[in-house]
Motif scaffolding. Structure first.
Motif, PDB file in Angstrom:
ATOM      1  N   TYR A  77     -14.100   9.083  -1.810  1.00 21.48           N
ATOM      2  CA  TYR A  77     -13.095   7.930  -2.365  1.00 21.48           C
ATOM      3  C   TYR A  77     -13.957   6.635  -2.340  1.00 21.48           C
ATOM      4  O   TYR A  77     -14.652   6.341  -1.320  1.00 21.48           O
TER       5      TYR A  77
ATOM      6  N   VAL B 206      -4.899  -4.162  -7.120  1.00 24.39           N
ATOM      7  CA  VAL B 206      -5.814  -3.552  -6.143  1.00 24.39           C
ATOM      8  C   VAL B 206      -5.151  -2.426  -5.421  1.00 24.39           C
ATOM      9  O   VAL B 206      -5.713  -1.211  -5.324  1.00 24.39           O
TER      10      VAL B 206
ATOM     11  N   PRO C 130     -14.046   2.806  -1.712  1.00 27.63           N
ATOM     12  CA  PRO C 130     -13.530   1.975  -1.074  1.00 27.63           C
ATOM     13  C   PRO C 130     -13.491   0.658  -2.014  1.00 27.63           C
ATOM     14  O   PRO C 130     -14.694   0.431  -2.713  1.00 27.63           O
ATOM     15  N   PHE C 131     -12.523  -0.247  -1.688  1.00 31.90           N
ATOM     16  CA  PHE C 131     -12.595  -1.543  -2.529  1.00 31.90           C
ATOM     17  C   PHE C 131     -13.736  -2.546  -1.714  1.00 31.90           C
ATOM     18  O   PHE C 131     -13.481  -3.062  -0.663  1.00 31.90           O
TER      19      PHE C 131
ATOM     20  N   LEU D 172      -5.196   3.189   3.854  1.00 29.26           N
ATOM     21  CA  LEU D 172      -5.598   2.451   2.695  1.00 29.26           C
ATOM     22  C   LEU D 172      -6.000   0.796   2.955  1.00 29.26           C
ATOM     23  O   LEU D 172      -6.596   0.496   2.431  1.00 29.26           O
TER      24      LEU D 172
ATOM     25  N   CYS E 293       0.876  -1.223  -0.031  1.00 31.68           N
ATOM     26  CA  CYS E 293      -0.082   0.037   0.058  1.00 31.68           C
ATOM     27  C   CYS E 293       0.963   1.237   0.172  1.00 31.68           C
ATOM     28  O   CYS E 293       0.551   2.103  -0.795  1.00 31.68           O
TER      29      CYS E 293
ATOM     30  N   GLN F 270      -6.508   1.437  -6.000  1.00 37.90           N
ATOM     31  CA  GLN F 270      -7.257   2.232  -4.862  1.00 37.90           C
ATOM     32  C   GLN F 270      -6.493   3.504  -4.686  1.00 37.90           C
ATOM     33  O   GLN F 270      -7.099   4.490  -4.377  1.00 37.90           O
TER      34      GLN F 270
ATOM     35  N   GLU G 129      -9.382  -1.332   4.483  1.00 32.23           N
ATOM     36  CA  GLU G 129     -10.394  -1.958   3.694  1.00 32.23           C
ATOM     37  C   GLU G 129     -10.017  -3.292   3.081  1.00 32.23           C
ATOM     38  O   GLU G 129     -10.674  -4.018   2.524  1.00 32.23           O
TER      39      GLU G 129
ATOM     40  N   TYR H 180     -15.923  -1.158  -8.510  1.00 39.61           N
ATOM     41  CA  TYR H 180     -16.298   0.339  -8.888  1.00 39.61           C
ATOM     42  C   TYR H 180     -15.947   0.560 -10.188  1.00 39.61           C
ATOM     43  O   TYR H 180     -16.696   0.961 -10.894  1.00 39.61           O
TER      44      TYR H 180
ATOM     45  N   HIS I 241     -13.011  -5.216 -10.813  1.00 34.91           N
ATOM     46  CA  HIS I 241     -12.898  -4.069  -9.674  1.00 34.91           C
ATOM     47  C   HIS I 241     -14.395  -4.058  -9.490  1.00 34.91           C
ATOM     48  O   HIS I 241     -15.210  -3.413 -10.450  1.00 34.91           O
TER      49      HIS I 241
END
Lengths: 343, 222
Positions: A337, A318, A339-340, A247, A217, A322, A250, A308, A306
């Motif tokens: 924002y 991912v 989120p996943f 980040l 991340c 993100q 999630e 979104y 994905h």
């Protein structure tokens, strides 16, 4: 979509890494242990205490190859990042929002909603797939608590209250975590989350996985030009990569928790792949780490859609996507924002 | 027009990006994101050969200057010309250190084939406007040299082309001063863009995040 390249894991603790032409060379006492071209590398994780040459670190940061140092046991030590990316406007927006509790909360609640949503579905999935073997009632109760809390979190405007919701939800989730373990229950059980040090096999794997995910991340955030140290939910603390931790919230359950549970339930990991230390700490041994990382890499290559963007990509991308979506929100392309959200 | 300090002038090469896609231009120049792909690398190789540093060649009545730096205060833009050819001509201008009168003609090297859009013409025309201002002369034509047919195409600097150059530069300067990145307007050209991964043109088609969150929150409750 961006291509997911290889990750190099250096597991032997006495290796020294150096740059030779366009290659990363691994040196041991007996001489050259191996070499890999930098081209085609996404990131390097070194579990060796001997380190790497500055020239190699420079070459990696210049090419956007993430470089992370961990102790031989897998605890995070440091990550190399080169000159900050040029986008000063993006970083200033990030700092402004981080300084404003209201706006920080607007971002933080998206991370928390994602975390609760995903944790909830991990529990629901166990109920769905293994209804005859698990305490359905307990899992259902926790899942509906997470669900109700998620809905509250999404409306929350106060950061401290939001953290309160998160704390309660985490307690509730880990309270039934052990229900998801179906095999090897004698050796793998979960009572409570222990970190420093992890006191059982499950915690050892969770800590190891979180450590890898946090590095991914952080590297992803830096690569899109964000400052991984300045967070919204996690406040500034010297040396802490707060935004990377934000980040990661999630992604914890879908990326790490489910992964660990699958390793146990499919018996890919066995009790003999752990060492117990004098101080009570339980850690993956060499064989265990190798197994863990092999399966981890395979998993990163799995294709997903994905939720979104509705675009096909590999699991391993991912964190990058993100981070990109977070940057696009900060730059005003998105109203919040996303989120996943995985189930 | 707001007077800008010279170091904040736009680069003429940015005209290309801007004419191709305003968002691509902003991602590169406002946000300093850069995605490399085959096209950009091929372009670099071709350019390395064309100008490393400024140098001058004499060929009889032809004077060839490589890598000439040019600027226009009127356009608030600056750039480097691949090649400017000066041909000895009675209706030319005098050049310092050279005998006689010379007529300038900018030549720009491009990889691949002539394009369907006018990005290359715009950049060349920008160079001509700079040269006109620097040399106090008039330039009516220049050339684009394409790698693939390996041939020159003449470009005439019409009033329309000049007006477009000035308009685009004005708009570019203003967006840059505001630090604004235009939203994506996806099109076929996206597949040829080296910044597709950073731009996420599909955001345009995605629902608002508020709707996305709300629909998932609803299913949480059920």
């Amino acid at each position: 979509m961006k291509r997911l390249l290889n990750t190099l894991f250096v597991l032997s603790e006495d290796s020294y890494l150096a740059l030779e032409n366009e290659n990363i060379v691994i040196w041991g006492e007996e001489g050259k242990r191996g070499q890999f071209p930098l081209l085609g590398l996404e990131s390097v994780f070194s579990f060796s205490y001997k380190g790497a040459s500055p020239a190699l670190l420079g070459a990696c940061t210049k090419r956007g190859i993430g470089f992370t140092f961990l102790t031989p046991n897998g605890r995070f030590l440091a990550r190399a990042c080169g000159a900050a990316q040029g986008n000063v406007l993006l970083r200033k927006t990030q700092y402004r929002i981080s300084d404003d509790p209201n706006q920080s909360c607007f971002a933080a609640r998206c991370f928390i909603f994602g975390k609760l949503y995903n944790s909830r579905w991990c529990l629901e999935r166990t109920v769905r797939d293994h209804g005859l073997r698990v305490n359905v009632e307990a899992l259902k109760r926790s899942a509906s608590f997470l669900s109700a809390t998620a809905a509250e979190a999404l409306k929350e405007t106060n950061l401290d209250t939001l953290r309160g919701w998160e704390g309660q939800a985490a307690t509730e989730y880990f309270r039934v975590f052990n229900e998801m373990i179906l095999n090897q229950k004698k050796d793998f059980f979960f009572t409570v989350r222990s970190r420093r040090p992890p006191l059982d096999c499950v915690n050892a794997m969770l800590s190891f996985g979180y450590s890898l995910l946090a590095s991914d991340c952080a590297a992803a955030l830096e690569s899109v030009g964000l400052d991984s140290y300045v967070g919204f939910l996690h406040r500034d603390r010297p040396g802490r990569e707060s935004l990377a931790l934000d980040l990661m919230e999630e992604l914890r359950s879908v990326f790490v928790d489910r992964f660990v549970i699958t390793l146990i339930n499919t018996k890919q990991i066995l009790p003999k792949q752990f060492d117990k230390m004098e101080d009570g700490a339980v850690l993956l041994n060499d064989v265990g780490r190798k197994t863990f990382l092999n399966v981890w890499q395979t998993r990163k290559r799995e294709q997903i859609t994905h939720p979104y963007l509705q675009e096909k990509m590999q699991w391993g991308l991912v964190p990058y996507v993100q981070a990109l979506l977070l940057a696009r929100w900060l730059r005003g392309d998105l109203d919040a924002y996303p989120p996943f959200l995985w189930k | 027009m707001i007077p800008l300090p010279e170091e904040e002038y736009r680069q003429l090469s940015e005209l290309q990006h801007f004419a191709f896609c305003r968002r691509q231009w902003a991602l590169i120049h406002v946000e300093q994101q850069w995605g490399e792909n085959l096209r950009t690398i091929e372009g670099e190789i071709l350019h390395e050969r064309a100008h490393d540093e400024q140098k001058t060649e004499h060929r009889g009545d032809l004077l060839i200057v490589h890598g000439l730096r040019v600027v226009s205060h009127q356009l608030q833009a600056t750039g480097v010309c691949d090649i400017v050819e000066f041909r000895r001509s009675p209706d030319g201008v005098s050049l310092y250190g050279q005998e006689g009168l010379w007529k300038p003609r900018p030549v720009e090297y491009k990889r691949g084939r002539p394009k369907t859009h006018d990005a290359d013409e715009l950049q060349l025309c920008g160079q001509a406007v700079c040269l006109e201002e620097m040399l106090c002369c008039e330039i009516t034509e220049g050339d684009l040299f394409y790698g693939e047919p390996h041939r020159r195409t003449a470009v005439s600097f019409t009033p329309q082309l000049r007006a477009r150059v000035a308009d685009l530069l004005r708009e570019m300067n203003s967006l840059f001063q505001k630090g604004y990145t235009p939203k994506a307007t996806p099109g076929k050209f996206c597949s040829a863009c080296s910044l597709k991964d950073v731009c996420l043109p599909q955001l345009k088609r995605a629902p608002t995040v508020t709707d996305y969150l709300a629909s998932h929150a609803r299913e949480e409750k059920s």
